[in-house]
Write a protein that holds these residues in place. Structure first.
Motif, PDB file in Angstrom:
ATOM      1  N   ILE A 285       0.845  -1.429   0.093  1.00 56.84           N
ATOM      2  CA  ILE A 285      -0.145  -0.007  -0.020  1.00 56.84           C
ATOM      3  C   ILE A 285       0.984   1.092  -0.030  1.00 56.84           C
ATOM      4  O   ILE A 285       0.530   2.291  -0.701  1.00 56.84           O
ATOM      5  CB  ILE A 285      -0.934   0.270   1.219  1.00 56.84           C
ATOM      6  N   ALA A 286       2.153   1.285   0.760  1.00 53.86           N
ATOM      7  CA  ALA A 286       2.814   2.194   0.860  1.00 53.86           C
ATOM      8  C   ALA A 286       3.318   2.742  -0.529  1.00 53.86           C
ATOM      9  O   ALA A 286       3.415   3.962  -1.039  1.00 53.86           O
ATOM     10  CB  ALA A 286       3.915   2.036   2.058  1.00 53.86           C
ATOM     11  N   PHE A 287       4.010   1.955  -1.256  1.00 60.24           N
ATOM     12  CA  PHE A 287       4.438   2.004  -2.394  1.00 60.24           C
ATOM     13  C   PHE A 287       3.490   2.107  -3.429  1.00 60.24           C
ATOM     14  O   PHE A 287       3.628   3.021  -4.342  1.00 60.24           O
ATOM     15  CB  PHE A 287       5.111   0.417  -3.114  1.00 60.24           C
ATOM     16  N   GLN A 288       2.147   1.506  -3.424  1.00 59.51           N
ATOM     17  CA  GLN A 288       1.299   2.205  -4.515  1.00 59.51           C
ATOM     18  C   GLN A 288       0.799   3.517  -4.018  1.00 59.51           C
ATOM     19  O   GLN A 288       0.692   4.363  -5.243  1.00 59.51           O
ATOM     20  CB  GLN A 288      -0.039   1.088  -4.228  1.00 59.51           C
ATOM     21  N   LEU A 289       0.864   3.815  -2.865  1.00 54.91           N
ATOM     22  CA  LEU A 289       0.645   5.415  -2.541  1.00 54.91           C
ATOM     23  C   LEU A 289       1.595   6.463  -3.330  1.00 54.91           C
ATOM     24  O   LEU A 289       1.356   7.430  -3.704  1.00 54.91           O
ATOM     25  CB  LEU A 289       0.193   5.624  -1.100  1.00 54.91           C
ATOM     26  N   LYS A 290       2.947   6.013  -3.142  1.00 50.35           N
ATOM     27  CA  LYS A 290       4.060   6.723  -3.308  1.00 50.35           C
ATOM     28  C   LYS A 290       3.996   6.841  -5.093  1.00 50.35           C
ATOM     29  O   LYS A 290       4.418   7.921  -5.489  1.00 50.35           O
ATOM     30  CB  LYS A 290       5.428   6.008  -3.137  1.00 50.35           C
TER      31      LYS A 290
ATOM     32  N   ILE B  39       7.615   4.549   6.711  1.00 55.37           N
ATOM     33  CA  ILE B  39       7.816   6.004   5.927  1.00 55.37           C
ATOM     34  C   ILE B  39       8.393   5.459   4.406  1.00 55.37           C
ATOM     35  O   ILE B  39       9.262   4.648   4.026  1.00 55.37           O
ATOM     36  CB  ILE B  39       8.998   6.610   6.547  1.00 55.37           C
ATOM     37  N   ALA B  40       7.859   6.106   3.593  1.00 52.60           N
ATOM     38  CA  ALA B  40       7.970   6.004   2.017  1.00 52.60           C
ATOM     39  C   ALA B  40       8.376   7.003   1.246  1.00 52.60           C
ATOM     40  O   ALA B  40       7.357   8.252   1.588  1.00 52.60           O
ATOM     41  CB  ALA B  40       7.002   4.931   1.356  1.00 52.60           C
ATOM     42  N   ILE B  41       9.320   7.573   0.756  1.00 52.54           N
ATOM     43  CA  ILE B  41       9.801   8.806  -0.018  1.00 52.54           C
ATOM     44  C   ILE B  41      10.056   8.593  -1.626  1.00 52.54           C
ATOM     45  O   ILE B  41      10.733   7.529  -1.755  1.00 52.54           O
ATOM     46  CB  ILE B  41      10.909   9.327   0.938  1.00 52.54           C
ATOM     47  N   SER B  42       9.594   9.598  -2.264  1.00 52.72           N
ATOM     48  CA  SER B  42       9.833   9.501  -3.609  1.00 52.72           C
ATOM     49  C   SER B  42      11.444   9.438  -3.850  1.00 52.72           C
ATOM     50  O   SER B  42      12.161  10.406  -2.989  1.00 52.72           O
ATOM     51  CB  SER B  42       9.378  10.491  -4.296  1.00 52.72           C
ATOM     52  N   ASP B  43      12.017   8.948  -4.665  1.00 49.96           N
ATOM     53  CA  ASP B  43      13.542   9.215  -4.950  1.00 49.96           C
ATOM     54  C   ASP B  43      14.163  10.674  -5.247  1.00 49.96           C
ATOM     55  O   ASP B  43      14.923  11.020  -4.758  1.00 49.96           O
ATOM     56  CB  ASP B  43      13.714   8.231  -6.050  1.00 49.96           C
ATOM     57  N   ASP B  44      13.100  11.381  -5.952  1.00 46.80           N
ATOM     58  CA  ASP B  44      13.425  12.753  -6.101  1.00 46.80           C
ATOM     59  C   ASP B  44      13.311  13.471  -4.896  1.00 46.80           C
ATOM     60  O   ASP B  44      14.134  14.496  -4.553  1.00 46.80           O
ATOM     61  CB  ASP B  44      12.487  13.370  -7.285  1.00 46.80           C
TER      62      ASP B  44
END
Length: 280
Positions: free
Chosen positions: A199-204, A226-231
């Motif tokens: 779910i965290a990766f889908q939201l990201k 915690i999930a953060i976009s690479d940019d």
């Protein structure tokens, strides 16, 4: 160690005994017990005569000129210990464990006499209790049926958790906030940990410049994801693993773009969220 109901025996062997080998040893020993070999004892035999009988002598032991020779059937050895008058007195022999104690040395621990009888009695009582609990004489079939039912229920639970996760995800999509050039999502959830990462990766993937922190609550504890976009990782010099350990002060970690904490007692989730926002 040899006692009336228990023994420990170390022997040279370079691999674990198989179940078949353990069973074979038990059969050999119990066969000799049932043959009820009588004790034949010579308390004063010369060491030379003892050697001629083929008596077993232990490596490293020191023997005098006169030794005690013990014989049961075709088993002959030099020994100063106590012995039954016949092997039938032992009653029953049962190996309980076999394992390594040193390189090339294995150890058998076994029970005999009343110790073996009581062990088997307890095992049979347990078996009877299982029959009564399952209400079945065919225990293997009942257990197989239970495993099949459990597997089906597990599939249903997994399907339910995935369905619930998608419902939670749908609700979360309406809760993004724009802060400091990022799309931020900070929310409390109650999800099965096995689906939380997906779910965290889908939201990201739903938003660019995403920063997501989810507090996953149960009845007694909370963990953080915690999930953060690479940019965002590059632009803001953020690291999800460090945030877990250094900002939230919790055990856990992961990579710069994704990390999780261990579960801890529920404290002030709002304060944890606020401490993360101070990084910006």
């Amino acid at each position: 160690l040899v006692s009336a109901e228990h023994l420990r025996f170390d022997f040279s062997h370079f691999s674990k005994m198989t179940d078949q080998e353990v069973e074979q040893v038990e059969r050999l020993v119990n066969d000799r017990i049932r043959k009820n070999f009588a004790l034949e004892e010579n308390r004063a035999m010369s060491i030379n005569d003892a050697k001629k009988t083929g008596a077993m002598m232990l490596f490293g032991e020191k023997y005098g000129d006169v030794v005690r020779v013990i014989k049961f059937g075709n088993s002959i050895e030099l020994c100063g210990g106590t012995h039954v008058q016949s092997t039938g007195e032992i009653g029953l022999f049962k190996i309980q464990s076999e394992g390594a104690v040193a390189a090339g040395v294995r150890r058998i621990e076994a029970i005999s006499s009343n110790g073996a009888f009581n062990f088997i009695k307890n095992e049979l009582n347990t078996l009877q209790e299982i029959r009564q609990t399952l209400k079945s004489k065919d225990i293997l079939k009942s257990l197989s049926d239970l495993q099949a039912k459990n597997s089906e229920l597990q599939k249903q639970i997994e399907a339910f958790n995935k369905e619930k996760a998608q419902s939670v995800k749908k609700d979360l999509l309406d809760k993004w906030e724009v802060k400091n050039g990022m799309n931020v999502l900070r929310e409390r959830v109650q999800l099965d940990p096995t689906v939380l990462k997906d779910i965290a990766f889908q939201l990201k993937q739903e938003k660019e410049n995403a920063f997501i922190i989810l507090a996953n609550e149960s009845s007694e504890s909370v963990s953080y994801t915690i999930a953060i976009s690479d940019d965002v990782v590059k632009a803001k010099n953020l690291d999800a693993g460090k945030i877990i350990r250094e900002t939230l002060k919790m055990k856990g970690g992961g990579q710069a773009n994704y990390a999780t904490s261990g579960a801890t007692e529920i404290a002030s989730i709002s304060e944890k969220f606020d401490s993360v926002e101070k990084l910006w």
